[in-house]
Design a protein around this motif. Structure first.
Motif, mmCIF file in Angstrom:
data_model
loop_
_atom_site.group_PDB
_atom_site.id
_atom_site.type_symbol
_atom_site.label_atom_id
_atom_site.label_comp_id
_atom_site.label_asym_id
_atom_site.label_seq_id
_atom_site.Cartn_x
_atom_site.Cartn_y
_atom_site.Cartn_z
ATOM 1 N N ARG B 58 0.851 -1.204 0.000
ATOM 2 C CA ARG B 58 0.000 0.000 0.000
ATOM 3 C C ARG B 58 0.879 1.244 0.000
ATOM 4 N N THR B 59 0.678 2.050 -1.015
ATOM 5 C CA THR B 59 1.551 3.214 -1.178
ATOM 6 C C THR B 59 0.830 4.546 -0.952
ATOM 7 N N ALA B 61 -0.475 6.155 1.624
ATOM 8 C CA ALA B 61 -0.035 7.007 2.728
ATOM 9 C C ALA B 61 1.281 7.700 2.386
ATOM 10 N N ALA B 62 2.159 6.945 1.727
ATOM 11 C CA ALA B 62 3.451 7.528 1.348
ATOM 12 C C ALA B 62 3.249 8.623 0.315
ATOM 13 N N LYS B 63 2.398 8.331 -0.657
ATOM 14 C CA LYS B 63 2.175 9.314 -1.738
ATOM 15 C C LYS B 63 1.528 10.587 -1.212
ATOM 16 N N ALA B 64 0.795 10.475 -0.067
ATOM 17 C CA ALA B 64 0.101 11.636 0.483
ATOM 18 C C ALA B 64 1.035 12.583 1.239
ATOM 19 N N ILE B 65 2.239 12.143 1.510
ATOM 20 C CA ILE B 65 3.167 13.016 2.256
ATOM 21 C C ILE B 65 3.601 14.177 1.363
ATOM 22 N N LEU B 69 7.218 12.536 -4.401
ATOM 23 C CA LEU B 69 6.916 12.737 -5.813
ATOM 24 C C LEU B 69 6.419 11.471 -6.495
ATOM 25 N N ALA B 70 6.904 10.327 -6.049
ATOM 26 C CA ALA B 70 6.493 9.071 -6.681
ATOM 27 C C ALA B 70 6.859 7.902 -5.781
ATOM 28 N N VAL B 71 6.068 6.843 -5.886
ATOM 29 C CA VAL B 71 6.414 5.572 -5.241
ATOM 30 C C VAL B 71 6.340 4.506 -6.329
ATOM 31 N N ILE B 72 7.414 3.765 -6.484
ATOM 32 C CA ILE B 72 7.493 2.760 -7.553
ATOM 33 C C ILE B 72 7.569 1.381 -6.913
#
Lengths: 185, 783
Positions: B58-59, B61-65, B69-72
């Motif tokens: 699950r990405t 939460a990270a993307k919402a910081i 800029l990106a989660v791959i």
């Protein structure tokens, strides 16, 4: 390594009429700090978690101070904080507020290499060069405190700085040579 | 600078290093020192498990910081066909985990953000749901029939990777059967790590306007990176530029292409911004190329009077989760077949099997020319065990089995043609320097007093300088190397190479070679490496190959320049070309004293007054394909004292006599040996990348994986003999790895020698005080 107290030596070279340097401010910055680095005063805003080494490297552009281990083991990030050698990878920039800092970039003065720098060159005291700035700063503080050290004392003094290339023999020789040259001055 | 007054005798002088002037002032430019406009930072999510299925990632939460800029993830890469990448060993490796993870700290996702710190925030916010699977850390268990299959992606449903063998199996078996004495021992070379002080990293900079990718990367082999990137990422090769800036030590760790580099490239292409990724020390130790993990069984047969009759070796190689070794294509076990060492054995046989385990991938050559350290350690340990069995002094046993000087070039039982050697000379010199006879007497006395003292010898032979194109390639690329010389009108020279130094001093030694060949001073030659846009193609710096290949290319290229220069000189001297000769650094007319021109005069004429009909300018490129490998050698002798109360081993003295052929810069050669001995010392006494039974890495930082400090490191006493290589243009052989290859056996032999009267025959490294203390207690020895 025994604790060394000794006198607080003037860590930073003095230069006439220092100018204030502007530093880019991060949006998330929360603490304003003032430090003098290599004789030049700086004011900056840093995040509370910004490590001193990244403040020096990324914000001031002083990239001679290196990061090798992140755990205070290798000493590549050694700088002088008010004359005392400190590993800047495990210290926050905010803790350095008000301090005088000397980095490897501040060792040579008026275009002349410090005797330690010359001695590392003469004695082949470096190979890849990555540990060298930290070695120089530790040795600088040590020789201020103990100008006529024995080989054993030099080895103990440098034991917080790791080198993967040289096996230390030529580094020890370099510190001995620098000590002799500085004593002769 | 300490340059000799006559420039033409510059070879063999301890010229101070040209590169040092920037390093001593903090002006080196290492990867993490580089900052590009609009640069983003990347950090990696890594697996806490050694073997687990990934249920979900699950990405959100990270993307919402803010600032991320990106989660791959692996799934994203799968869509691009980049979830897997080929290794140099013909295996493939996950860039980001797809479906499952196979070792602790494996790369699972990449987070790109505006700052270093925000990227780490993002890493902590990525949620991965794992289902743990049974873990295999022991390569022997990995090959048992009921072991879980780790690599479900492969067609072969086994953890066995490959089998490789060399030599005459039947004749060796027969010879062993007929031998008076056969010794047999299990010898493990533990998993270690090159751990250069600068970790690995890159900046990928894809320019959306020009379509060009510039990759700044800590690489020992920038050209090979460029070609591999072109092949893997399907980018046109001329649109890729690889720049390897100053490198803070490599030792083999910076040969492989790591998943982080591929992720940074993908991120840069996605974002149209430069992306920097620099690993932490923990990431370096737990996920990048390890070395060794060789589990060897050695058998030596001999006559009663100490003549070896046969050598047989059976080895299991643990490669971790992916076979990511970096060997020449035809050599899955590297040059392990140098395991007959310095000895004239009539027959030998070696076989290696490789296995997957839930450990970090690799099996690279750490400061060693492709598994030569394992081979050298094996044979030098085995010779001591045989000496002990036969009751013959270990120096004497070596002497009786050395390849004699008159037998070179020598064809070994396992197929190598050794170029040159004089092993007995190096042994004699080392024994004389250390005072061997006297030490043996002292040891006898001390033993009578119940004291533990040992003397260890290692008479190693290396095989370096890969290598001849008929046999050697990496991923199809022949292992030549290159030099380009541009002589400016004023006689100053720009010299470019396909190698990339990481502290070896190329900027000085290559300049010495060129200066020597062209009669100029070292200051007049500027050496450049590491930019694929400007340097001629080469395979890079590892395997002690720089001097044997690119150093040879420098000499040959300079001679090519000199040939043209001679024609110009003839024109200037108004002499017939055949009467003009090169003597003591200038062109002279044979038989006409006083009539001469210098190289700079000729260089000026090449641009201002070339002979009629001659192409102007003075430049050349030389690609050097070595006719053979080179075989450096030497003898190390170590004296140890053991504290019975603590098990602490103290290296009292260590003498090294190395022979690397012609020496270009003795100061640099000694420095290389100091460093190699120190790394050998660390491996012998303190280092191991260890895992617990759940596959947790127990050596994940410098408080667990120990680097010797100035206090523990012994003082090295060095000398050398000089036996030039007959096929290298300067007679040089290479020296960067000799000490790391040859020294571990000397340390271990010394410790075992100190305990041999108790019946101790072998101790596996690292020889920690705890290990010795237990052995002493087992034998009832206390203070």
């Amino acid at each position: 390594m025994p604790a060394r107290k000794g006198k607080r030596t003037a860590g930073a070279p003095r230069r006439a009429a220092p100018r204030k340097a502007a530093v880019a401010v991060q949006p998330a910055a929360r603490h304003r700090i003032q430090v003098t680095v290599n004789g030049r005063p700086y004011e900056a805003e840093v995040e509370a978690r910004t490590l001193l080494v990244y403040f020096l490297r990324d914000m001031l552009g002083l990239t001679g101070t290196h990061v090798g281990c992140d755990t205070t083991s290798c000493g590549a990030c050694t700088i002088l904080l008010n004359g005392e050698p400190v590993k800047s990878c495990t210290m926050f920039a905010v803790q350095a507020d008000g301090a005088e800092i000397l980095t490897v970039e501040g060792l040579a003065r008026d275009g002349e290499l410090h005797p330690l720098q010359k001695a590392f060159w003469e004695e082949h005291g470096l190979q890849c060069g990555f540990c060298t700035p930290g070695m120089l700063m530790t040795a600088y503080a040590f020789l201020n405190e103990n100008p006529r050290p024995s080989e054993e004392e030099i080895r103990v003094a440098l034991s917080g700085n790791l080198c993967r290339c040289t096996g230390y023999m030529n580094i020890v020789k370099a510190v001995q040579r620098a000590a002799q040259e500085m004593a002769a001055r | 600078m300490a340059t000799p007054e006559q420039p033409h005798v510059v070879l063999g002088h301890p010229v101070r290093r040209k590169e040092d002037i920037r390093f001593i002032q903090g002006r080196g430019r290492y990867l993490d020192d580089l900052v590009l406009p609009r640069m983003a930072y990347m950090a990696l999510v890594r697996s806490p498990y050694a073997h687990a299925r990934i249920r979900s990632i699950r990405t959100d939460a990270a993307k919402a910081i803010p600032g991320v800029l990106a989660v791959i993830t692996g799934e994203d890469l799968e869509e691009l066909g980049l979830a897997w990448m080929p290794t140099l060993a013909g295996d493939k490796q996950m860039v980001l985990a797809v479906g499952k993870v196979l070792f602790q700290y494996q790369e699972v996702a990449a987070v790109v953000a505006e700052t270093r710190e925000t990227a780490m925030d993002g890493v902590h916010a990525v949620e991965v749901d794992y289902e743990p699977l049974p873990v295999v850390v022991d390569p022997f268990k990995a090959l048992e029939p009921d072991a879980p299959i780790l690599r479900e992606d492969r067609e072969q449903k086994t953890n066995h990777i490959w089998h490789w063998e060399v030599g005459d199996r039947e004749a060796t078996e027969e010879a062993l059967r007929r031998s008076d004495v056969v010794i047999r021992e299990h010898i493990k070379f533990q998993r270690v790590h090159p751990a250069p002080l600068e970790p690995c990293g890159c900046i990928a900079d894809f320019d959306r306007v020009t379509g060009r990718l510039t990759l700044y990367v800590t690489s020992q082999a920038p050209h090979a990176y460029r070609t591999l990137l072109a092949l893997v990422a399907k980018l046109p090769e001329h649109m890729i530029r690889v720049i390897s800036p100053d490198i803070g030590g490599g030792f083999g760790n910076k040969v492989a292409v790591y998943p982080g580099y591929v992720c940074a490239i993908v991120a840069s292409i996605m974002l149209g911004r430069p992306v920097k990724w620099v690993e932490t020390r923990t990431e370096n130790l737990t996920s990048t190329s390890f070395a060794r993990d060789y589990h060897m069984t050695v058998e030596l047969g001999a006559t009663r009077d100490g003549k070896v009759t046969a050598l047989r070796v059976k080895t299991l190689a643990d490669h971790g989760a992916f076979d990511a070794s970096a060997n020449p294509s035809r050599f899955p076990a590297g040059l392990f077949s140098i395991c007959t060492g310095s000895y004239d054995f009539p027959v030998a046989f070696a076989e290696v099997d490789a296995a997957y385990t839930n450990k970090a991938p690799g099996g690279i050559s750490y400061r060693c020319s492709f598994r030569v350290t394992e081979a050298s350690y094996l044979i030098e340990r085995a010779m001591d065990i045989l000496a002990d069995e036969l009751g013959i002094d270990p120096a004497e046993l070596r002497r009786r089995n050395f390849i004699p000087p008159e037998k070179f070039p020598y064809r070994s039982a396992l197929g190598w043609t050794y170029d040159s050697g004089n092993y007995v000379a190096a042994l004699d010199r080392a024994l004389q320097l250390i005072g061997y006879e006297e030490l043996r007497r002292e040891q006898e006395e001390r033993r009578r007093r119940g004291e533990l003292m040992g003397i260890g010898i290692s008479s190693y032979t290396e095989i370096v300088g890969a290598g001849p194109s008929h046999t050697f390639d990496i991923a199809g690329l022949k292992m030549f190397d290159s030099c380009e010389l541009r002589v400016h009108p004023t006689g100053k020279i720009l010299a470019r190479f396909g190698t990339r130094h990481q502290g070896q001093g190329h900027e000085t030694t290559y300049a010495q070679i060129v200066a020597h060949e062209l009669g100029v001073s070292v200051e007049d030659v500027l050496v450049e490496e590491g930019d694929t846009d400007t340097a001629p193609y080469g395979l890079g710096t590892y395997a002690s190959r720089s001097t044997p290949t690119a150093g040879a290319a420098a000499a040959m290229c300079a001679r090519r320049i000199r040939e043209k220069a001679r024609k110009i000189a003839a024109h200037l001297l108004e002499a017939a070309e055949e009467d003009v000769v090169w003597e003591e650094g200038r062109f002279v007319v044979r038989g006409v004293p006083g009539k001469s021109v210098t190289f700079p005069q000729v260089a000026f004429a090449a641009y201002t007054n070339p002979p009629p009909g001659m192409e102007p300018g003075l430049e050349a490129v030389y690609y050097y394909d070595p006719p053979n490998l080179t075989f450096p050698f030497g003898t190390y002798v170590c004296v140890v004292d053991i504290d019975k109360g603590t098990g602490q081993v103290k290296v009292r003295r260590f003498v090294g006599v190395d022979d690397c052929g012609t020496v270009i810069n003795p100061m640099i050669v000694e420095g290389q040996i100091h460093g190699g001995l120190t790394e050998g010392f660390a491996i012998a006494f303190m280092q191991e990348i260890a895992y617990d039974e759940n596959g947790n890495c127990l050596s994940s930082n410098f408080t667990e994986y120990l680097i010797p400090t100035a206090v523990e490191t012994p003082r090295w006493e060095l000398d050398r003999t000089v036996t030039p290589s007959p096929h290298h243009p300067l007679g040089a052989k290479g020296v960067g790895e000799s000490a790391n290859v040859g020294s571990p056996a000397a340390f271990v032999n010394a410790v075992v020698d100190a305990l041999s009267h108790l019946g101790v025959r072998h101790i596996d490294m690292p020889i920690t005080p705890w290990k010795i203390w237990r052995i002493l207690r087992e034998h009832g020895i206390t203070e």
